[in-house]
Design an enzyme around this catalytic site. Structure first.
Site, PDB file in Angstrom:
ATOM      1  N   LYS A 160     -65.931 -39.828 -17.935  1.00 37.31           N
ATOM      2  CA  LYS A 160     -66.645 -40.795 -17.093  1.00 37.31           C
ATOM      3  C   LYS A 160     -68.137 -40.801 -17.376  1.00 37.31           C
ATOM      4  O   LYS A 160     -68.791 -41.840 -17.311  1.00 37.31           O
ATOM      5  CB  LYS A 160     -66.398 -40.473 -15.620  1.00 37.31           C
ATOM      6  CG  LYS A 160     -64.990 -40.768 -15.143  1.00 37.31           C
ATOM      7  CD  LYS A 160     -64.867 -40.455 -13.664  1.00 37.31           C
ATOM      8  CE  LYS A 160     -63.444 -40.640 -13.183  1.00 37.31           C
ATOM      9  NZ  LYS A 160     -63.300 -40.295 -11.756  1.00 37.31           N
TER      10      LYS A 160
ATOM     11  N   HIS B  32     -59.398 -48.925  -7.688  1.00 40.16           N
ATOM     12  CA  HIS B  32     -60.726 -49.530  -7.781  1.00 40.16           C
ATOM     13  C   HIS B  32     -60.984 -50.516  -6.655  1.00 40.16           C
ATOM     14  O   HIS B  32     -61.687 -51.515  -6.847  1.00 40.16           O
ATOM     15  CB  HIS B  32     -60.911 -50.230  -9.128  1.00 40.16           C
ATOM     16  CG  HIS B  32     -61.132 -49.286 -10.268  1.00 40.16           C
ATOM     17  ND1 HIS B  32     -62.334 -48.659 -10.511  1.00 40.16           N
ATOM     18  CD2 HIS B  32     -60.278 -48.841 -11.229  1.00 40.16           C
ATOM     19  CE1 HIS B  32     -62.218 -47.882 -11.575  1.00 40.16           C
ATOM     20  NE2 HIS B  32     -60.981 -47.968 -12.017  1.00 40.16           N
TER      21      HIS B  32
ATOM     22  N   ARG C  71     -54.060 -35.102  -5.790  1.00 40.13           N
ATOM     23  CA  ARG C  71     -53.502 -36.304  -5.184  1.00 40.13           C
ATOM     24  C   ARG C  71     -53.136 -37.314  -6.272  1.00 40.13           C
ATOM     25  O   ARG C  71     -53.691 -37.332  -7.365  1.00 40.13           O
ATOM     26  CB  ARG C  71     -54.465 -36.922  -4.186  1.00 40.13           C
ATOM     27  CG  ARG C  71     -55.708 -37.549  -4.799  1.00 40.13           C
ATOM     28  CD  ARG C  71     -55.596 -39.069  -4.957  1.00 40.13           C
ATOM     29  NE  ARG C  71     -56.755 -39.617  -5.657  1.00 40.13           N
ATOM     30  CZ  ARG C  71     -56.748 -39.898  -6.944  1.00 40.13           C
ATOM     31  NH1 ARG C  71     -55.691 -39.643  -7.688  1.00 40.13           N
ATOM     32  NH2 ARG C  71     -57.827 -40.408  -7.518  1.00 40.13           N
TER      33      ARG C  71
ATOM     34  N   ASP D  97     -60.055 -39.092  -2.181  1.00 39.46           N
ATOM     35  CA  ASP D  97     -59.502 -37.871  -2.771  1.00 39.46           C
ATOM     36  C   ASP D  97     -59.484 -36.729  -1.764  1.00 39.46           C
ATOM     37  O   ASP D  97     -58.496 -36.009  -1.622  1.00 39.46           O
ATOM     38  CB  ASP D  97     -60.316 -37.457  -3.998  1.00 39.46           C
ATOM     39  CG  ASP D  97     -60.274 -38.500  -5.104  1.00 39.46           C
ATOM     40  OD1 ASP D  97     -59.411 -39.393  -5.050  1.00 39.46           O
ATOM     41  OD2 ASP D  97     -61.117 -38.421  -6.010  1.00 39.46           O
TER      42      ASP D  97
END
Length: 546
Positions: A283, A61, A54, A238
């Site tokens: 991350k 955010h 996607r 997502d």
């Protein structure tokens, strides 16, 4: 869009390919996967499960602040071919591939090796009668970002949902994975992998057809939970985009008061171009100063703002910025299953609340210190004692900061939430008046592009989730003729998305590839891996072989 809709199961390749879009040679990829499966396993697959990646057009955010977003499924996807494996009754079950429900998983990418694993029923308590069926499963899933762990995560969710307490065990299977979503790009390759895995195990165990078939909403919820098993927490954007998207539309996904998704037609005349900055943000390594820190800043900012507006907040309540605006206008029936305020009403409130955010600037704050509050100042703004504050906001997450930018984060969230609503309204108004073509149509696309550009500015300046590479790539995209360009995904690396005139896609990609320094020397397939056009695609589906 109803979450009760069935997951499409195709039996006709013409219909299948027509649903997927036009930018990729889908027939070649699907046929190659089926042929390779037969070479490796000596039989044709029974199903191929597909889940797309996607791209988030706008709304970065703000999902964990419970504001709506506008992603779209892309044509690039994860495909998993799967078939049952015959295990003769005399086979030694001590060998993993002979065990009930065992999986032999392979990946078309040569760097990934064959994986063999099997679930095991959890040990039955000694005081439980033998007639009682299995009440759970064990399947080891290390929280490491390895491809087979995403496959296992999807499988485990199916086991727990459909085989706990069942007399029938899942069948042994062979599967083969391939994907065209670039990993680490911010295009949700991990969510697509989990959705495709979940879908493959549902299909092969007969859970997509018949009276008890799994619907789209159920697949979204299962996939959200499944992805948590590899250590990735998600608000559902997502997975919903991968499962529930429809062609030619972005998906307006809201999270408050509940998760909902509705298609919003994208005006004709433009194509999406995704471009990887080639800056990869890990991350796990950057979360304490990146993603995790932003979550804490937005939550504390919401409490501080609520206090300034005299909105009651429970001592241990982690109120969100979306809930603040709801309580500000006494949003009706939210706690009683109501739908909440309309998009137009929410836009009006967001316009009103802009001035209130100024209360989050610490006393004496200047542009020089970027309105950052020390920990002591932040505790005071929250109205909690330090021990209570640490328990509510810092006990469950690690952050690393000396100053916390509550004002700038809240400013971004509220302005970005408003841009999402403005983008959606432009799309809906254009769809309601389809005669708007030519100069009028271009004007609408330019307005959408400007909202994307404003989003990028806010992400860079107020939320500080951009980076030099993303800033440079979006600038070059605009110079190359994009209506608008912005980062997509969490940021700090990964991809940009640009809205590009349909007739100029080839020239646009050429200009960007010639001017963005990290693309130097890339050509052919290597270049198409990092910059490519796509249209909003259909969501997850399955092809069933005869």
């Amino acid at each position: 869009m109803s979450a009760q809709e069935a997951i499409p199961v195709f039996t006709n390749l013409t219909d299948l390919y027509a649903s997927l879009g036009t930018s990729l040679n889908h027939a070649e990829r699907w046929n190659n996967l089926a042929e390779e499966f037969e070479k490796r396993f000596g039989k044709q697959p029974t199903y191929i499960a597909r889940a797309p990646g996607r791209v988030n057009l706008i709304g970065e955010h703000i999902d964990y602040a419970l504001f709506g977003v506008l992603p779209a499924a892309i044509e690039r996807d994860i495909l998993i071919a799967v078939a049952p494996r015959d295990v003769p009754p005399s086979s030694p079950t001590a060998e993993t591939h002979h065990a009930p429900g065992s999986v032999i998983a392979e990946n078309l990418h040569p760097k990934y090796t064959r994986q063999v694993f099997a679930p095991a029923p959890k040990a039955k308590p000694a005081n439980v009668d033998d007639e009682v069926h299995v009440e759970g499963w064990h399947l080891e899933i290390p929280q490491e970002l390895r491809w087979e762990n995403y496959v296992k995560a999807g499988y485990y969710g199916v086991l727990e949902e459909h085989f706990t307490g069942a007399a029938v065990h899942p069948i042994p299977v062979d599967l083969l994975v391939t994907g065209s979503v670039p990993a680490g790009s911010g295009l949700s390759s991990s969510a697509a992998m989990v959705v495709a895995s979940t879908l493959a195990f549902l299909a092969i165990n007969g859970k997509l057809e018949g009276a008890d078939k799994v619907a789209k909403g159920e697949l979204v919820k299962m996939s959200m939970e499944n992805e948590k098993r590899v250590g990735v927490n998600s608000g559902g954007m997502d997975q919903a985009a991968s499962v529930m998207s429809v062609p030619s539309s972005v998906l307006y996904i809201t999270f408050y008061p509940s998760l909902t998704a509705s298609p919003t037609p994208l005006p004709p005349g433009a194509v999406l171009v995704c471009a990887h900055s080639l800056k990869v943000s890990d991350k796990a390594l950057t979360a304490k100063r990146g993603y995790n820190l932003r979550v804490v800043e937005t939550l504390v900012g919401a409490r501080a703002l609520a206090r300034s507006l005299n909105i009651p907040v429970g001592t241990r309540e982690k109120i969100t910025l979306r809930e603040v605006v709801g309580r500000l206008v006494e949003e009706a029936d939210v706690g009683k299953g109501g739908a909440g305020m309309s998009a137009d009403a929410l836009a009006e409130v967001l316009e009103r609340v802009r001035g209130a955010v100024e209360a989050l600037k610490p006393p004496g704050g200047t542009e020089a210190n970027e309105f950052g509050a020390t920990l002591e100042e932040m505790v005071r703004l929250s109205g909690l004692g330090e021990a209570e504050f640490r328990e509510v906001y810092l006990s469950w997450v690690e952050v690393d900061a000396t100053h916390f930018k509550l004002y700038k984060r809240a400013k971004h969230v509220y302005s970005e939430a408003l841009r999402v609503l403005q983008f959606r309204k432009l799309c809906l108004d254009t769809a309601a008046a389809p005669a708007a073509e030519g100069a009028d149509g271009v004007a609408v696309l330019k307005q959408l592009g400007q909202l994307m550009n404003d989003s990028q500015t806010s992400c860079a300046d107020d939320f500080e989730c951009s980076c030099e590479e993303l800033d440079e790539l979006t600038r070059l995209a605009r110079e190359a003729g994009a209506y608008g360009s912005r980062l997509t995904g969490a940021g700090w690396g990964g991809c940009t998305v640009s809205l590009v005139p349909e007739a100029e896609v080839a020239s646009f990609i050429k200009k960007v590839s010639e001017t963005y320094a990290p693309y130097k020397g890339l050509e052919g397939e290597a270049l198409s891996e990092v910059i490519f056009a796509t249209r909003p695609s259909t969501g997850a589906c399955v092809y069933k072989f005869d």
